[in-house]
Design an enzyme around this catalytic site. Structure first.
Site, mmCIF file in Angstrom:
data_model
loop_
_atom_site.group_PDB
_atom_site.id
_atom_site.type_symbol
_atom_site.label_atom_id
_atom_site.label_comp_id
_atom_site.label_asym_id
_atom_site.label_seq_id
_atom_site.Cartn_x
_atom_site.Cartn_y
_atom_site.Cartn_z
ATOM 1 N N CYS A 1 0.790 -1.143 -0.320
ATOM 2 C CA CYS A 1 0.148 -0.152 0.106
ATOM 3 C C CYS A 1 1.017 0.841 -0.056
ATOM 4 O O CYS A 1 2.020 0.862 0.141
ATOM 5 C CB CYS A 1 -0.302 -0.020 1.089
ATOM 6 S SG CYS A 1 -0.653 0.490 2.344
ATOM 7 N N THR A 2 0.479 2.070 0.404
ATOM 8 C CA THR A 2 0.931 3.638 0.072
ATOM 9 C C THR A 2 2.263 3.705 0.906
ATOM 10 O O THR A 2 3.822 3.767 0.434
ATOM 11 C CB THR A 2 0.733 5.256 0.474
ATOM 12 O OG1 THR A 2 -0.671 5.126 -0.560
ATOM 13 C CG2 THR A 2 1.141 6.259 -0.412
#
Length: 457
Positions: free
Chosen positions: A310-311
């Site tokens: 994810c980020t």
């Protein structure tokens, strides 16, 4: 004293040292390991002299505060007792008397899709999280608000009994002080380290204001943290380890021999403008839909090795724990530090396109690839704008040519509504979900064949 405290903060907990009986690595700093005291002393003296100078000011102010008699109803910067017997620094604010207001608040102008790590003379945006047990979230929330206001930082911070998750922007002086104070906070000591703060060029003007609040979860998955805990997370892989895993996965997938799924835990509008090659990117609008997505697609993950990303890593903490709770995968791994840290190590690696961020920049980039297109004409384009219709909350990809033609809404329905709204008297309009969003399945069912998985498509 500041030197000793700095070295002490870099100690590796005894439980994490070499299990074979030897001392092994005793200190970690700047991604380096030190086994002997002279080694860490030399490193701190050579590379952190400036940090120690600011720490001296913080310590001196703390001593002055501790010398004061306790005041009923004291302000947030007055210390109170701490259960561990040591002074509670949760209310301490850094000394900024030696810094001019201009230097503390000077901001740069964030350009759209600024390159990750691109030099900025005046400002940056920090992204971080820390899972830990917070006994008094309201107190931590009040201190965070006071700290950010003191340093003229803007952004968004979520506090919960399970930890803290934040992204803040300001001058580089302000963000450096923020990191120092956070690392000196007893609550985060031996858990949070300097490398856990991801930074990118920007500033306070990347956010409209400062929002600090107490929530049930520090990342909104919609599952009680007591039911699915961050303590049951998947195996963390460094960017280097993750890069090797992806490289192996893509090699095996090209030969139809892969038993691995590369899973993007983000929302569809994030993966639309940037993603890892060969990933499975769920077509979901919110992370709170992720558990239902897993439930509806368990067969896809059965007996598979799953590499999640994810980020910045926080969604993988809870997302991997939820996937592991279903007991269908062989193994679950996650990218430590998220895409952000990966791009620092591999700007031209297996992640292509831009990295979506939740501030007014919308995206930052590390390579020149454009993997998305204008919603109207299909030309390559990856710079988001808000739908021009006042009632809508959607992001839209519309190129300059189409914008000049007035095509600035996310769909034809919004375009028509915009004309009706603008023709009426101006006033605040409550946002609602757009028709094109309502037509999107809340939880998509993956129509993925074994052959597609084996070829990494």
């Amino acid at each position: 004293q500041a030197f000793s405290l700095f070295v002490k903060a870099k100690e590796v907990p005894a439980a994490s040292r070499c299990p074979g009986g030897g001392e092994g690595v005793r200190w970690r700093c700047c991604r380096q390991a030190f086994e002997e005291l002279p080694g860490i002393h030399r490193h701190v003296a050579l590379h952190h002299a400036g940090d120690l100078g600011r720490q001296d000011g913080l310590e001196a102010r703390q001593e002055r505060l501790e010398a004061r008699p306790a005041q009923p109803g004291g302000s947030p910067d007055q210390p109170s007792g701490h259960a561990g017997g040591s002074p509670d620094r949760s209310g301490a604010l850094p000394d900024t008397s030696h810094i001019s207001h201009e230097d503390l608040t000077r901001q740069g102008s964030p350009s759209p899709a600024r390159r990750l790590g691109e030099g900025s003379k005046v400002g940056e945006v920090l992204l971080y999280y820390c899972y830990c047990e917070v006994k008094d979230p309201e107190k931590l929330c009040a201190w965070q608000k006071a700290l950010c206001q003191h340093l003229h930082l803007t952004g968004k911070i979520r506090v919960a009994s399970e930890g803290i998750n934040g992204t803040v922007g300001g001058s580089k002086i302000a963000t450096s002080l923020y990191i120092e104070v956070m690392l000196s906070q007893p609550l985060f000591r031996n858990i949070l380290c300097k490398e856990d703060f991801k930074s990118s060029a920007g500033g306070a003007n990347c956010f409209p204001d400062l929002r600090v609040g107490v929530f049930k979860e520090i990342v909104p998955m919609g599952i009680d943290p007591k039911i699915v805990s961050y303590k049951e997370t998947g195996i963390h892989l460094s960017p280097q380890e993750f890069h090797k895993e992806v490289e192996q996965y893509l090699s095996q997938a090209s030969q139809g021999q892969s038993d691995t799924i590369l899973l993007d835990c983000r929302n569809f509008y994030e993966s639309k403008i940037g993603q890892f090659r060969g990933c499975l990117a769920p077509d979901i609008r919110k992370f709170s839909y992720f558990p239902s997505y897993i439930d509806e697609n368990l067969e896809v993950f059965k007996d598979k090795r799953v590499l999640m990303y994810c980020t910045g890593g926080i969604r993988c903490e809870r997302g991997s724990a939820y996937l592991r709770s279903k007991a269908v995968c062989r193994e679950v791994y996650q990218l430590k530090g998220g895409i952000h840290k990966y791009l620092e190590e591999f700007p031209d690696g297996f992640y292509r396109g831009k990295l979506f961020v939740f501030d007014d920049r919308y995206a930052i980039c590390s390579n020149e690839d454009i993997i998305s297109a204008c919603r109207y004409c299909g030309a390559l384009w990856d710079q988001y704008k808000l739908c021009s219709s006042q009632h809508c909350r959607q992001l839209v990809l519309t190129c300059p040519s189409c914008c000049n033609k007035g095509l600035t809404a996310c769909c034809s329905v919004c375009q028509e509504k915009e004309l009706k709204v603008t023709s009426k008297a101006s006033g605040q309009t409550l946002k609602e979900e757009c028709e094109c969003t309502k037509r999107r399945p809340r939880v998509p069912i993956e129509r993925v064949s074994q052959r597609m998985l084996d070829t990494g498509k």
